[in-house]
Design a protein around this motif. Structure first.
Motif, PDB file in Angstrom:
ATOM      1  N   ALA A  14       0.856  -1.191   0.000  1.00  0.00           N
ATOM      2  CA  ALA A  14       0.000   0.000   0.000  1.00  0.00           C
ATOM      3  C   ALA A  14       0.893   1.242   0.000  1.00  0.00           C
ATOM      4  N   LYS A  15       1.775   1.328  -1.017  1.00  0.00           N
ATOM      5  CA  LYS A  15       2.743   2.424  -1.106  1.00  0.00           C
ATOM      6  C   LYS A  15       2.688   3.055  -2.493  1.00  0.00           C
ATOM      7  N   PRO A  16       3.246   4.268  -2.639  1.00  0.00           N
ATOM      8  CA  PRO A  16       3.260   4.896  -3.970  1.00  0.00           C
ATOM      9  C   PRO A  16       4.139   4.112  -4.939  1.00  0.00           C
ATOM     10  N   GLY A  17       3.746   4.152  -6.184  1.00  0.00           N
ATOM     11  CA  GLY A  17       4.547   3.474  -7.192  1.00  0.00           C
ATOM     12  C   GLY A  17       3.884   3.484  -8.554  1.00  0.00           C
ATOM     13  N   VAL A  18       4.475   2.740  -9.454  1.00  0.00           N
ATOM     14  CA  VAL A  18       3.973   2.624 -10.824  1.00  0.00           C
ATOM     15  C   VAL A  18       3.656   1.158 -11.087  1.00  0.00           C
ATOM     16  N   TYR A  19       2.479   0.881 -11.661  1.00  0.00           N
ATOM     17  CA  TYR A  19       2.100  -0.486 -12.015  1.00  0.00           C
ATOM     18  C   TYR A  19       2.131  -0.640 -13.532  1.00  0.00           C
ATOM     19  N   ILE A  20       2.484  -1.838 -13.971  1.00  0.00           N
ATOM     20  CA  ILE A  20       2.688  -2.112 -15.398  1.00  0.00           C
ATOM     21  C   ILE A  20       1.868  -3.345 -15.763  1.00  0.00           C
ATOM     22  N   PHE A  21       0.848  -3.178 -16.597  1.00  0.00           N
ATOM     23  CA  PHE A  21       0.028  -4.301 -17.042  1.00  0.00           C
ATOM     24  C   PHE A  21       0.569  -4.850 -18.360  1.00  0.00           C
ATOM     25  N   ASN A  23       0.024  -8.065 -21.542  1.00  0.00           N
ATOM     26  CA  ASN A  23      -0.928  -9.009 -22.141  1.00  0.00           C
ATOM     27  C   ASN A  23      -0.333 -10.411 -22.200  1.00  0.00           C
ATOM     28  N   SER A  24      -1.010 -11.325 -22.898  1.00  0.00           N
ATOM     29  CA  SER A  24      -0.581 -12.728 -22.942  1.00  0.00           C
ATOM     30  C   SER A  24       0.766 -12.908 -23.635  1.00  0.00           C
ATOM     31  N   GLU A  25       1.166 -11.930 -24.480  1.00  0.00           N
ATOM     32  CA  GLU A  25       2.451 -12.013 -25.183  1.00  0.00           C
ATOM     33  C   GLU A  25       3.580 -11.355 -24.393  1.00  0.00           C
ATOM     34  N   GLY A  26       3.258 -10.826 -23.205  1.00  0.00           N
ATOM     35  CA  GLY A  26       4.268 -10.156 -22.398  1.00  0.00           C
ATOM     36  C   GLY A  26       4.486  -8.709 -22.785  1.00  0.00           C
ATOM     37  N   ARG A  27       3.664  -8.194 -23.692  1.00  0.00           N
ATOM     38  CA  ARG A  27       3.805  -6.811 -24.135  1.00  0.00           C
ATOM     39  C   ARG A  27       3.152  -5.869 -23.122  1.00  0.00           C
ATOM     40  N   VAL A  28       3.830  -4.762 -22.817  1.00  0.00           N
ATOM     41  CA  VAL A  28       3.270  -3.761 -21.895  1.00  0.00           C
ATOM     42  C   VAL A  28       2.111  -3.058 -22.587  1.00  0.00           C
ATOM     43  N   ILE A  29       0.911  -3.114 -21.968  1.00  0.00           N
ATOM     44  CA  ILE A  29      -0.275  -2.497 -22.583  1.00  0.00           C
ATOM     45  C   ILE A  29      -0.771  -1.285 -21.796  1.00  0.00           C
ATOM     46  N   TYR A  30      -0.315  -1.127 -20.546  1.00  0.00           N
ATOM     47  CA  TYR A  30      -0.735   0.057 -19.779  1.00  0.00           C
ATOM     48  C   TYR A  30       0.241   0.305 -18.640  1.00  0.00           C
ATOM     49  N   VAL A  31       0.542   1.581 -18.413  1.00  0.00           N
ATOM     50  CA  VAL A  31       1.373   2.009 -17.283  1.00  0.00           C
ATOM     51  C   VAL A  31       0.596   3.056 -16.513  1.00  0.00           C
ATOM     52  N   GLY A  32       0.519   2.896 -15.199  1.00  0.00           N
ATOM     53  CA  GLY A  32      -0.202   3.870 -14.373  1.00  0.00           C
ATOM     54  C   GLY A  32       0.535   4.143 -13.084  1.00  0.00           C
ATOM     55  N   LYS A  33       0.191   5.243 -12.452  1.00  0.00           N
ATOM     56  CA  LYS A  33       0.793   5.614 -11.167  1.00  0.00           C
ATOM     57  C   LYS A  33      -0.244   5.424 -10.073  1.00  0.00           C
ATOM     58  N   ALA A  34       0.213   5.328  -8.835  1.00  0.00           N
ATOM     59  CA  ALA A  34      -0.724   5.140  -7.727  1.00  0.00           C
ATOM     60  C   ALA A  34      -0.142   5.673  -6.431  1.00  0.00           C
ATOM     61  N   LYS A  35      -1.024   6.225  -5.616  1.00  0.00           N
ATOM     62  CA  LYS A  35      -0.640   6.628  -4.259  1.00  0.00           C
ATOM     63  C   LYS A  35      -0.529   5.380  -3.385  1.00  0.00           C
ATOM     64  N   ASP A  64      -0.630 -10.296 -16.953  1.00  0.00           N
ATOM     65  CA  ASP A  64       0.520 -10.245 -16.059  1.00  0.00           C
ATOM     66  C   ASP A  64       0.690  -8.808 -15.575  1.00  0.00           C
ATOM     67  N   MET A  65       1.492  -8.642 -14.530  1.00  0.00           N
ATOM     68  CA  MET A  65       1.637  -7.322 -13.925  1.00  0.00           C
ATOM     69  C   MET A  65       3.013  -7.207 -13.293  1.00  0.00           C
ATOM     70  N   ASP A  66       3.525  -6.001 -13.322  1.00  0.00           N
ATOM     71  CA  ASP A  66       4.773  -5.699 -12.628  1.00  0.00           C
ATOM     72  C   ASP A  66       4.581  -4.357 -11.950  1.00  0.00           C
ATOM     73  N   TYR A  67       5.476  -4.006 -11.053  1.00  0.00           N
ATOM     74  CA  TYR A  67       5.361  -2.707 -10.393  1.00  0.00           C
ATOM     75  C   TYR A  67       6.732  -2.224  -9.945  1.00  0.00           C
ATOM     76  N   VAL A  68       6.818  -0.898  -9.735  1.00  0.00           N
ATOM     77  CA  VAL A  68       8.043  -0.264  -9.243  1.00  0.00           C
ATOM     78  C   VAL A  68       7.648   0.677  -8.115  1.00  0.00           C
ATOM     79  N   LEU A  69       8.231   0.496  -6.946  1.00  0.00           N
ATOM     80  CA  LEU A  69       7.936   1.389  -5.821  1.00  0.00           C
ATOM     81  C   LEU A  69       8.587   2.753  -6.032  1.00  0.00           C
ATOM     82  N   ALA A  70       7.931   3.800  -5.537  1.00  0.00           N
ATOM     83  CA  ALA A  70       8.459   5.158  -5.627  1.00  0.00           C
ATOM     84  C   ALA A  70       8.418   5.803  -4.252  1.00  0.00           C
ATOM     85  N   GLY A  71       9.273   6.812  -4.065  1.00  0.00           N
ATOM     86  CA  GLY A  71       9.345   7.477  -2.767  1.00  0.00           C
ATOM     87  C   GLY A  71       8.145   8.340  -2.456  1.00  0.00           C
ATOM     88  N   SER A  72       7.415   8.782  -3.488  1.00  0.00           N
ATOM     89  CA  SER A  72       6.251   9.639  -3.313  1.00  0.00           C
ATOM     90  C   SER A  72       5.376   9.524  -4.553  1.00  0.00           C
TER      91      SER A  72
END
Length: 545
Positions: A14-21, A23-35, A64-72
């Motif tokens: 439950a921290k700030p960061g960026v999530y990466i969605f 598809n089935s081929e492993g291609r990045v289809i959406y990038v979003g930020k979150a508090k 599939d999904m990946d994420y990167v934590l951010a400081g703010s």
């Protein structure tokens, strides 16, 4: 959503960061930020998450999904902007020109120089831009170098170079200009690029009068000529928009279908100094407010200069966060304004009207381009006698010098337009020292990827060369095991003859034919891509040696 992905989402921090969605081929289809990554990502899969068609389509494709934590949250916003530029996800709003918009870079050196670049780096240099027209920016660079002489060489030598002898450089390396005078030129060039040409004129006028009073007439004449060159620029900036002489940008965004246009109108010291327009690709049904938010983040996260105020035609939903980003990027207080009345509203309206007109012009051009490309693919299908329509074309080329640092390029064209996500580079690993063996190796390696679904299958393979190159490519494709065997054509630039694999009679394409234009376009692009990669590899080899 499969079980393992459900568990991963449940365990997100439950921290700030960026999530990466993906598809089935492993291609990045959406990038979003979150508090809060956990709350935001989970919201996509709730029963009430499918309010918009875009969200419903997106959720169906997420495998599939990946994420990167951010400081703010602000740090997440800046990271989101960088990842969108990197991956160009289908469901994100993104700049249409995927080569990156150009900047002017004022280098961080004892005797700085201006250079054209498409990359902003943390190297202590000062960047101006982004600009929408590379050709226009190169013309501006030529003008600045003529009016404010500065060095052009990438590395300053101890003796004058060619640029000095042809009077394109003032010669700081040989004492042709004092450090103080050189700094004055650089300072004036920076003011000019900041939109403060009027301030430069005032300074030059004072300097010219002083030089004349001291009977330094040659110097006064040089300054007079610079003033004349600046006169036309300054005359276009004389209409005052705001009496308070503050720096501002006005941004208007128009959206139509899957295309959007943003116009940035710049006011410096209260005077209108110019405008730039940017095309964006947007998902179906996207709002102007969402497009405004995406553009502001993409533009000002990398802009060379951030003014004290950015006036917008539509208020973005995350205005507070963008305010924070503007302040952080400016290094001082900056604000976002959505005006309701007065001169600011008039300027925002003008920016919107410009964006709407440029979007309409771009839509017409886009339609004409599609029709032209369609006519070319139809003509090429007919002339080659292909069994099915030629939609996807793959272009191969080899680049080497005496068998050293041999590389290959594969460029992809979809419906007669470059598909740069499909461009591939190959370092030739085999012991072959000729184009034929290199072509065979590259073709086999690439089509092994096609065979396992890592690359799309082309309807046509174009190679730069004659019968030998065609046979070499065919040998590599056969060795890959890929089926069905594609149509292969070799185009010999010198003769204009096209050799088709498996046919005795070559194809003669007249230069004015639409199909000929498309073939030459693909071959030229494959050659350009191979040459640029080879130069890079050769440069690395020279540095290492």
């Amino acid at each position: 959503m499969h079980g393992s992905l459900r568990v991963r989402i449940k365990n997100l921090p439950a921290k700030p960061g960026v999530y990466i969605f993906k598809n089935s081929e492993g291609r990045v289809i959406y990038v979003g930020k979150a508090k809060s990554l956990r709350n935001r990502v989970s919201s996509y899969f709730h029963a009430d998450s499918g309010d918009s068609p875009k969200t419903r389509l997106l959720v169906r494709e997420i495998m599939d999904m990946d994420y990167v934590l951010a400081g703010s949250e602000l740090e997440a916003l800046l990271l989101e902007s960088n990842l969108i530029k990197r991956y160009k996800p289908h469901y994100n709003i993104r700049l249409k020109d995927d080569t990156g918009y150009p900047f002017l870079k004022l280098t961080n050196e004892p005797f700085p120089r201006l250079e054209f670049t498409r990359r902003v780096e943390a190297d202590g240099a000062r960047y101006f831009g982004p600009y929408s027209s590379a050709a226009g920016l190169r013309e501006t660079l030529r003008f600045i170098r003529r009016v404010f002489p500065m060095r052009m060489c990438a590395e300053m030598k101890k003796s004058p170079c060619m640029y000095y002898h042809i009077e394109k450089c003032p010669g700081p390396c040989s004492g042709g200009i004092s450090p103080e005078e050189y700094r004055d030129n650089i300072r004036a060039a920076a003011l000019f690029l900041d939109g403060r040409a009027a301030d430069v004129v005032v300074s030059l006028e004072k300097e010219m009068l002083q030089a004349a009073a001291e009977e330094r007439f040659e110097k006064a004449a040089v300054l007079r000529d610079r003033l004349k060159a600046l006169a036309s620029v300054v005359s276009r900036q004389q209409n005052a928009v705001f009496a308070d002489r503050q720096d501002r940008d006005a941004v208007g965004v128009a959206v139509e279908g899957r295309l959007a246009c943003a116009v940035v109108m710049s006011v410096r010291r209260g005077l209108m100094t110019g405008h730039e327009s940017f095309l964006l690709e947007v998902p179906d049904g996207e709002t102007r407010e969402a497009a405004m938010s995406a553009f502001l983040k993409l533009h000002y996260a990398h802009a060379g200069t951030v003014p004290r105020e950015v006036i917008v035609s539509h208020e973005p939903p995350d205005a507070d966060l963008i305010n924070e980003m503007l302040t952080e990027r400016a290094g001082r207080k900056a604000k976002l304004t959505h005006p309701k009345r007065g001169a600011k509203l008039n300027m925002a309206t003008t920016a919107l009207e410009n964006a709407s007109q440029k979007l309409a012009d771009a839509a017409v051009k886009d339609k004409l381009d599609r029709e032209k490309r369609r006519s070319m693919t139809i003509a090429l299908t007919r002339r080659t006698g292909a069994e099915k329509p030629i939609v996807r074309i793959l272009g191969f080329d080899i680049s080497t010098i005496h068998g050293g640092n041999t590389v290959g390029s594969a460029v992809s064209f979809l419906e007669a337009a470059p598909e740069k996500d499909g461009y591939r580079k190959y370092i030739i690993k085999g012991s072959g020292r000729d184009d034929f063996s290199s072509m065979t190796e590259m073709a086999e390696r690439h089509f092994r990827r096609v065979a396992r679904g890592a690359e799309p299958a082309p309807d046509l393979v174009l190679v730069d060369g004659g019968k030998g190159q065609v046979s070499a490519a065919a040998k590599g494709i056969a060795a890959s095991g890929f089926e069905p065997f594609p149509l292969i054509i070799g185009y010999a630039k010198k003769t204009g003859v096209s050799h088709i694999h498996g046919r005795k009679t070559p194809l003669m394409l007249a230069e004015e034919e639409p199909s000929s234009w498309l073939v030459r376009r693909v071959i030229a692009e494959a050659h350009r891509f191979a040459i640029s990669f080879h130069r890079k590899k050769r440069g690395q080899a020279m540095t290492e040696s």
